[in-house]
Design an enzyme around this catalytic site. Sequence first.
Site, mmCIF file in Angstrom:
data_model
loop_
_atom_site.group_PDB
_atom_site.id
_atom_site.type_symbol
_atom_site.label_atom_id
_atom_site.label_comp_id
_atom_site.label_asym_id
_atom_site.label_seq_id
_atom_site.Cartn_x
_atom_site.Cartn_y
_atom_site.Cartn_z
ATOM 1 N N ARG A 38 0.822 -1.218 0.000
ATOM 2 C CA ARG A 38 0.000 0.000 0.000
ATOM 3 C C ARG A 38 0.854 1.266 0.000
ATOM 4 O O ARG A 38 0.409 2.300 -0.479
ATOM 5 C CB ARG A 38 -0.930 0.010 1.212
ATOM 6 C CG ARG A 38 -2.155 -0.829 0.988
ATOM 7 C CD ARG A 38 -3.146 -0.663 2.107
ATOM 8 N NE ARG A 38 -4.447 -1.165 1.701
ATOM 9 C CZ ARG A 38 -5.472 -1.313 2.511
ATOM 10 N NH1 ARG A 38 -5.366 -1.001 3.784
ATOM 11 N NH2 ARG A 38 -6.614 -1.755 2.063
ATOM 12 N N LYS A 207 -15.704 -15.074 4.425
ATOM 13 C CA LYS A 207 -16.962 -14.338 4.516
ATOM 14 C C LYS A 207 -17.720 -14.289 3.190
ATOM 15 O O LYS A 207 -17.248 -13.709 2.219
ATOM 16 C CB LYS A 207 -16.702 -12.912 5.007
ATOM 17 C CG LYS A 207 -16.390 -12.859 6.496
ATOM 18 C CD LYS A 207 -16.204 -11.423 6.948
ATOM 19 C CE LYS A 207 -14.734 -11.098 7.085
ATOM 20 N NZ LYS A 207 -14.435 -9.702 7.235
ATOM 21 N N GLY A 360 -6.256 -8.091 0.602
ATOM 22 C CA GLY A 360 -4.944 -8.160 1.230
ATOM 23 C C GLY A 360 -4.490 -9.576 1.532
ATOM 24 O O GLY A 360 -3.314 -9.911 1.353
ATOM 25 N N GLY A 384 -12.885 -4.162 1.352
ATOM 26 C CA GLY A 384 -14.274 -3.721 1.252
ATOM 27 C C GLY A 384 -14.521 -2.864 0.021
ATOM 28 O O GLY A 384 -15.535 -3.035 -0.667
HETATM 29 C C1 3PG Z 1 -9.168 -1.036 4.408
HETATM 30 O O1 3PG Z 1 -8.182 -1.508 4.959
HETATM 31 O O2 3PG Z 1 -10.079 -1.742 3.950
HETATM 32 C C2 3PG Z 1 -9.227 0.453 4.216
HETATM 33 O O3 3PG Z 1 -8.041 1.040 4.616
HETATM 34 C C3 3PG Z 1 -10.419 1.043 4.946
HETATM 35 O O4 3PG Z 1 -10.303 0.859 6.319
HETATM 36 P P1 3PG Z 1 -11.623 0.865 7.238
HETATM 37 O O5 3PG Z 1 -12.365 -0.379 6.845
HETATM 38 O O6 3PG Z 1 -11.136 0.865 8.652
HETATM 39 O O7 3PG Z 1 -12.398 2.094 6.881
#
Ligand code: 3PG
Length: 403
Positions: A38, A207, A360, A384
């Site tokens: 990242r 999930k 990830g 997400g």
């Molecule tokens: C992630 O790791 O999915 C993003 O950095 C967003 O993080 P968050 O889900 O804590 O908003």
Amino acid sequence: MIQTVSDLNDLKFYGKKVLTRVDFNVTLNDNIIGEDYRIRMTIPTIEYLTKRGAKVILMSHLGRPRPTTTNSPITDRKYSLAPVAKRLSEILLVNKVTFATNCIGQIAQKKIDDMNMGDVLLLENLRFHREEETNNSEFCKQLASLADVYVNDAFSTSHRKHASTYGTPKLFDTRVGGLTLKKEVEYLSMIRDNPTKPFTLIVGGVKIKDKIGALENLLPKADSILVGGATAYTFLKANGTNIGNSPVDDEHLNWVTNALLKYRNKIILPTDHIVSRAQDSPSVSLVKGDIPDGMIGFDIGIETSQQYSNQIAAKRSGTTFWNGPMGLFELKHFANGTNDIAKTMALAYWRGSKTLIGGGDTLEAMKRAGVSEGEVSHVSIGGGATLRFLAGDEMPGIDILQE
Ligand code: 3PG
Ligand code: MG
């Protein structure tokens, strides 16, 4: 289409302060950074800007720090971005990289006043201010007052309607996307709207809930879907196979049953499994078909792995999208299926098909298998955000660039 930094005249950046939202939400253990993809993926945009004489002010969140009591300040130092600033300075050898211990106010302003053209400043974790997540207008104003131009190169956090992704860019006349954000949107739009055929989907992980929206969009377009990981056991249960004590997502069993009815000819399920009584039990065995009671599946079996690999490697064109590991790859004896898929993805890439991985943990799995980021067409690092984009949900951080 979103405008990006490269669509603007170079003079927009010369000597200008450019507030750039990045996603440096990396895993930190005792200040040691795990996967730094990242951080590295933001380098093209940072270098594009510094080469044009900009003062690059980077802002990010890290983790989800919370106050100890409702009104206490958020100061948990384990969420500090300081180690990230250090790593960034090791990567950006020619630029001066500094760190501000607060993302707003005098501390930030003083650091900015000290910047020269081509310098990079990283601001401390935005989420040390609860106003970030509430998109507080005063906080947005304070962030916006720091710079002349706004850039978003944080695709993976663009599904959030937070101050740094939504309220702040609104206050800039010039707000554009970064180079990595653009690449991400292009690849994911291709998959979502018009995948190069044949289109193979590999779905694993645990999930199901998070994936349903994306699957609703992708299932009709895919030519085949290879299912593995814990997700497979819910599909197998819906299919009437005995899955022993393997995990099942009962809440989404109905959805899975319907998906199976509708797309039965495309969905391919494991035919054998690596099973054990518990993840830490020393005895592991390979079973075909039904999983006996008392046993838990932890990986796809050899036959399944070969069948999936044949499907993937046979391709010299088209698209393959892989989301979620095939088993509990963190443990060596349950990593075989995931390793096979990772290596075969690389083969398909070298043979000319477009390969994408998402999430990830999928990147981590791929690297553990000895496959590098250079052996895949595109790594989508949003968890997400990627799934929501593929589901067609709104992305406030991207939409605001187009308004
Ligand atoms: C992630 O790791 O999915 C993003 O950095 C967003 O993080 P968050 O889900 O804590 O908003
Ligand atoms: Mg997340």
